[in-house]
Design a protein around this motif. Structure first.
Motif, PDB file in Angstrom:
ATOM      1  N   ARG A   1       0.749  -1.028   0.005  1.00 47.56           N
ATOM      2  CA  ARG A   1      -0.047   0.064  -0.011  1.00 47.56           C
ATOM      3  C   ARG A   1       0.709   1.364   0.097  1.00 47.56           C
ATOM      4  NH1 ARG A   1      -4.204   2.541   4.313  1.00 47.56           N
ATOM      5  NH2 ARG A   1      -2.338   2.887   5.241  1.00 47.56           N
ATOM      6  N   PRO A   2       1.290   1.743  -1.385  1.00 50.68           N
ATOM      7  CA  PRO A   2       1.908   2.892  -1.095  1.00 50.68           C
ATOM      8  C   PRO A   2       1.127   3.991  -0.764  1.00 50.68           C
ATOM      9  CG  PRO A   2       1.758   1.935  -3.417  1.00 50.68           C
ATOM     10  CD  PRO A   2       1.252   0.850  -2.328  1.00 50.68           C
ATOM     11  N   SER A   3       1.893   5.116  -0.350  1.00 47.70           N
ATOM     12  CA  SER A   3       1.116   6.217  -0.120  1.00 47.70           C
ATOM     13  C   SER A   3       1.829   7.573  -0.794  1.00 47.70           C
ATOM     14  CB  SER A   3       1.202   6.512   1.304  1.00 47.70           C
ATOM     15  OG  SER A   3       2.330   6.771   1.758  1.00 47.70           O
ATOM     16  N   CYS A   4       0.778   8.553  -1.020  1.00 48.72           N
ATOM     17  CA  CYS A   4       1.058   9.638  -1.642  1.00 48.72           C
ATOM     18  C   CYS A   4       0.806  11.059  -0.659  1.00 48.72           C
ATOM     19  CB  CYS A   4       0.627   9.872  -2.894  1.00 48.72           C
ATOM     20  SG  CYS A   4       0.817  11.334  -3.871  1.00 48.72           S
ATOM     21  N   VAL A   5       1.618  11.726  -0.374  1.00 50.83           N
ATOM     22  CA  VAL A   5       1.446  12.987   0.468  1.00 50.83           C
ATOM     23  C   VAL A   5       1.459  14.202  -0.281  1.00 50.83           C
ATOM     24  CG1 VAL A   5       1.890  14.324   2.641  1.00 50.83           C
ATOM     25  CG2 VAL A   5       2.207  11.960   2.759  1.00 50.83           C
ATOM     26  N   ALA A   6       0.290  15.121  -0.206  1.00 46.56           N
ATOM     27  CA  ALA A   6       0.270  16.017  -0.992  1.00 46.56           C
ATOM     28  C   ALA A   6       0.379  17.388  -0.167  1.00 46.56           C
ATOM     29  CB  ALA A   6      -1.062  16.174  -2.026  1.00 46.56           C
ATOM     30  N   PRO A   7       0.698  18.414  -0.610  1.00 52.01           N
ATOM     31  CA  PRO A   7       0.341  19.785  -0.093  1.00 52.01           C
ATOM     32  C   PRO A   7      -1.189  19.994   0.214  1.00 52.01           C
ATOM     33  CG  PRO A   7       1.802  20.103  -1.996  1.00 52.01           C
ATOM     34  CD  PRO A   7       1.294  18.744  -1.777  1.00 52.01           C
ATOM     35  N   ALA A   8      -1.738  20.656   1.230  1.00 52.53           N
ATOM     36  CA  ALA A   8      -2.979  20.846   1.223  1.00 52.53           C
ATOM     37  C   ALA A   8      -3.894  21.281   0.293  1.00 52.53           C
ATOM     38  CB  ALA A   8      -3.235  21.618   2.759  1.00 52.53           C
TER      39      ALA A   8
ATOM     40  N   GLY B   1      -3.491  11.061  -9.255  1.00 49.99           N
ATOM     41  CA  GLY B   1      -3.488   9.698  -9.669  1.00 49.99           C
ATOM     42  C   GLY B   1      -2.236   8.983  -9.502  1.00 49.99           C
ATOM     43  N   TRP B   2      -2.428   7.671  -9.613  1.00 47.25           N
ATOM     44  CA  TRP B   2      -1.065   6.609  -9.478  1.00 47.25           C
ATOM     45  C   TRP B   2      -0.924   6.295 -10.797  1.00 47.25           C
ATOM     46  CZ3 TRP B   2       1.881   6.015  -5.393  1.00 47.25           C
ATOM     47  CH2 TRP B   2       1.364   6.182  -4.297  1.00 47.25           C
ATOM     48  N   PHE B   3       0.514   6.182 -11.179  1.00 49.73           N
ATOM     49  CA  PHE B   3       0.886   5.606 -12.392  1.00 49.73           C
ATOM     50  C   PHE B   3       2.356   4.790 -11.994  1.00 49.73           C
ATOM     51  CE2 PHE B   3      -1.405   8.720 -14.669  1.00 49.73           C
ATOM     52  CZ  PHE B   3      -1.775   9.650 -13.909  1.00 49.73           C
ATOM     53  N   ARG B   4       2.671   4.011 -13.023  1.00 47.49           N
ATOM     54  CA  ARG B   4       3.847   3.354 -13.190  1.00 47.49           C
ATOM     55  C   ARG B   4       4.648   3.169 -14.250  1.00 47.49           C
ATOM     56  NH1 ARG B   4       1.197  -2.977 -12.278  1.00 47.49           N
ATOM     57  NH2 ARG B   4       0.368  -2.900 -14.528  1.00 47.49           N
TER      58      ARG B   4
ATOM     59  N   SER C   1      -6.306  -2.761 -16.303  1.00 49.84           N
ATOM     60  CA  SER C   1      -5.200  -3.693 -16.098  1.00 49.84           C
ATOM     61  C   SER C   1      -5.207  -4.100 -14.467  1.00 49.84           C
ATOM     62  CB  SER C   1      -3.863  -3.196 -16.487  1.00 49.84           C
ATOM     63  OG  SER C   1      -3.545  -1.896 -15.903  1.00 49.84           O
ATOM     64  N   VAL C   2      -5.661  -3.000 -13.608  1.00 41.63           N
ATOM     65  CA  VAL C   2      -5.805  -3.106 -12.323  1.00 41.63           C
ATOM     66  C   VAL C   2      -7.085  -3.388 -11.369  1.00 41.63           C
ATOM     67  CG1 VAL C   2      -3.500  -2.078 -12.144  1.00 41.63           C
ATOM     68  CG2 VAL C   2      -5.516  -0.877 -11.856  1.00 41.63           C
ATOM     69  N   LYS C   3      -8.147  -3.139 -12.400  1.00 38.00           N
ATOM     70  CA  LYS C   3      -9.683  -3.136 -11.735  1.00 38.00           C
ATOM     71  C   LYS C   3      -9.709  -4.470 -10.908  1.00 38.00           C
ATOM     72  CE  LYS C   3     -12.421  -0.298 -15.001  1.00 38.00           C
ATOM     73  NZ  LYS C   3     -13.503  -0.334 -15.821  1.00 38.00           N
ATOM     74  N   GLY C   4     -10.332  -4.256  -9.822  1.00 31.55           N
ATOM     75  CA  GLY C   4     -10.508  -5.654  -9.033  1.00 31.55           C
ATOM     76  C   GLY C   4      -9.346  -6.030  -8.152  1.00 31.55           C
ATOM     77  N   ARG C   5      -8.102  -5.502  -8.462  1.00 28.62           N
ATOM     78  CA  ARG C   5      -6.991  -5.851  -7.657  1.00 28.62           C
ATOM     79  C   ARG C   5      -6.381  -4.615  -6.962  1.00 28.62           C
ATOM     80  NH1 ARG C   5      -1.858  -7.356  -9.441  1.00 28.62           N
ATOM     81  NH2 ARG C   5      -2.338  -6.265 -11.740  1.00 28.62           N
ATOM     82  N   PHE C   6      -6.564  -3.446  -7.432  1.00 31.72           N
ATOM     83  CA  PHE C   6      -5.804  -2.283  -6.835  1.00 31.72           C
ATOM     84  C   PHE C   6      -7.033  -1.142  -6.403  1.00 31.72           C
ATOM     85  CE2 PHE C   6      -1.789  -1.909  -9.301  1.00 31.72           C
ATOM     86  CZ  PHE C   6      -1.134  -3.277  -8.925  1.00 31.72           C
ATOM     87  N   THR C   7      -7.047  -0.721  -5.258  1.00 29.65           N
ATOM     88  CA  THR C   7      -7.996   0.265  -4.705  1.00 29.65           C
ATOM     89  C   THR C   7      -7.340   1.587  -4.597  1.00 29.65           C
ATOM     90  OG1 THR C   7      -9.305  -1.444  -4.113  1.00 29.65           O
ATOM     91  CG2 THR C   7      -9.800   0.653  -3.052  1.00 29.65           C
ATOM     92  N   VAL C   8      -7.857   2.738  -4.779  1.00 31.87           N
ATOM     93  CA  VAL C   8      -7.207   4.068  -4.533  1.00 31.87           C
ATOM     94  C   VAL C   8      -8.160   4.619  -3.119  1.00 31.87           C
ATOM     95  CG1 VAL C   8      -8.194   5.334  -6.347  1.00 31.87           C
ATOM     96  CG2 VAL C   8      -6.323   6.414  -5.263  1.00 31.87           C
ATOM     97  N   SER C   9      -7.590   5.222  -2.216  1.00 32.98           N
ATOM     98  CA  SER C   9      -8.346   5.718  -1.155  1.00 32.98           C
ATOM     99  C   SER C   9      -7.621   6.888  -0.595  1.00 32.98           C
ATOM    100  CB  SER C   9      -8.643   4.836  -0.024  1.00 32.98           C
ATOM    101  OG  SER C   9      -7.297   4.378   0.497  1.00 32.98           O
ATOM    102  N   SER C  10      -8.245   7.595   0.513  1.00 33.52           N
ATOM    103  CA  SER C  10      -7.435   8.903   0.916  1.00 33.52           C
ATOM    104  C   SER C  10      -7.858   9.224   2.195  1.00 33.52           C
ATOM    105  CB  SER C  10      -8.142  10.218   0.065  1.00 33.52           C
ATOM    106  OG  SER C  10      -9.434  10.177   0.217  1.00 33.52           O
ATOM    107  N   ASP C  11      -7.239   9.834   2.979  1.00 34.29           N
ATOM    108  CA  ASP C  11      -7.024  10.132   4.338  1.00 34.29           C
ATOM    109  C   ASP C  11      -7.072  11.633   4.502  1.00 34.29           C
ATOM    110  OD1 ASP C  11      -6.898  10.758   6.913  1.00 34.29           O
ATOM    111  OD2 ASP C  11      -5.543   8.932   7.361  1.00 34.29           O
TER     112      ASP C  11
ATOM    113  N   THR D   1      -3.370  12.564   2.478  1.00 36.47           N
ATOM    114  CA  THR D   1      -2.569  11.141   1.811  1.00 36.47           C
ATOM    115  C   THR D   1      -3.305  10.585   0.971  1.00 36.47           C
ATOM    116  OG1 THR D   1      -1.241  11.410   3.628  1.00 36.47           O
ATOM    117  CG2 THR D   1      -1.386   9.344   2.345  1.00 36.47           C
ATOM    118  N   VAL D   2      -3.161  10.248  -0.234  1.00 35.44           N
ATOM    119  CA  VAL D   2      -3.861   9.213  -1.258  1.00 35.44           C
ATOM    120  C   VAL D   2      -2.908   7.980  -0.986  1.00 35.44           C
ATOM    121  CG1 VAL D   2      -4.494   8.537  -3.365  1.00 35.44           C
ATOM    122  CG2 VAL D   2      -4.802  10.953  -2.459  1.00 35.44           C
ATOM    123  N   TYR D   3      -3.713   6.852  -0.868  1.00 35.04           N
ATOM    124  CA  TYR D   3      -3.140   5.472  -0.961  1.00 35.04           C
ATOM    125  C   TYR D   3      -3.523   4.485  -2.280  1.00 35.04           C
ATOM    126  CZ  TYR D   3      -2.801   6.492   4.021  1.00 35.04           C
ATOM    127  OH  TYR D   3      -2.596   7.446   5.155  1.00 35.04           O
ATOM    128  N   LEU D   4      -2.673   3.648  -2.417  1.00 37.78           N
ATOM    129  CA  LEU D   4      -2.874   2.766  -3.459  1.00 37.78           C
ATOM    130  C   LEU D   4      -2.928   1.229  -2.888  1.00 37.78           C
ATOM    131  CD1 LEU D   4      -4.037   2.334  -6.298  1.00 37.78           C
ATOM    132  CD2 LEU D   4      -1.344   2.080  -7.011  1.00 37.78           C
TER     133      LEU D   4
END
Length: 121
Positions: A19-26, A35-38, A63-73, A78-81
């Motif tokens: 579950r990688p996370s992404c912290v953004a400025p407010a 978004g998440w990319f690779r 390619s990731v439907k059903g396996r990956f879920t994006v969420s936020s806090d 922070t946004v998680y994958l």
């Protein structure tokens, strides 16, 4: 300038989760889709998932439907994958970005540094 901080990659066996996370400025967290990319070695950058600025809508690449879920806090900006059932072909540097829409890599304005995800067979 918008600085995004991605972290939480690592090494995992096939079938495992990360579950990688992404912290953004407010300001970016509140106003931009994120978004998440690779990008795997020798391949083009690929869009995975996006969460809307309101954090109420999500979009996924087929390619990731059903396996990956994006969420936020919201408390942590922070946004998680959540990545489940990982496969060796998921091995790539994973990035988060803001300012775009959907999973099109070409329309995002602000990119964080990547976090490496390696899936062993």
């Amino acid at each position: 300038d918008v600085q995004l901080q991605a972290s939480g990659g690592g090494l995992v066996q096939a079938g495992g989760s990360l579950r990688p996370s992404c912290v953004a400025p407010a300001s970016a967290y509140d106003n931009y889709n994120i978004g998440w990319f690779r990008q795997a070695p020798g391949k083009e950058r690929e869009g995975l998932a996006c969460i809307s600025s309101s954090k109420g809508k999500t979009v996924y690449a087929d390619s990731v439907k059903g396996r990956f879920t994006v969420s936020s806090d919201n408390a942590k900006n922070t946004v998680y994958l959540q990545m489940n059932s990982l496969k060796p072909e998921d091995t790539a540097v994973h990035y988060c970005a803001a300012g775009g829409r959907g999973v099109d890599t070409r329309v995002y304005d602000y990119w964080g540094q990547g976090t490496q995800v390696t899936v062993s067979s």
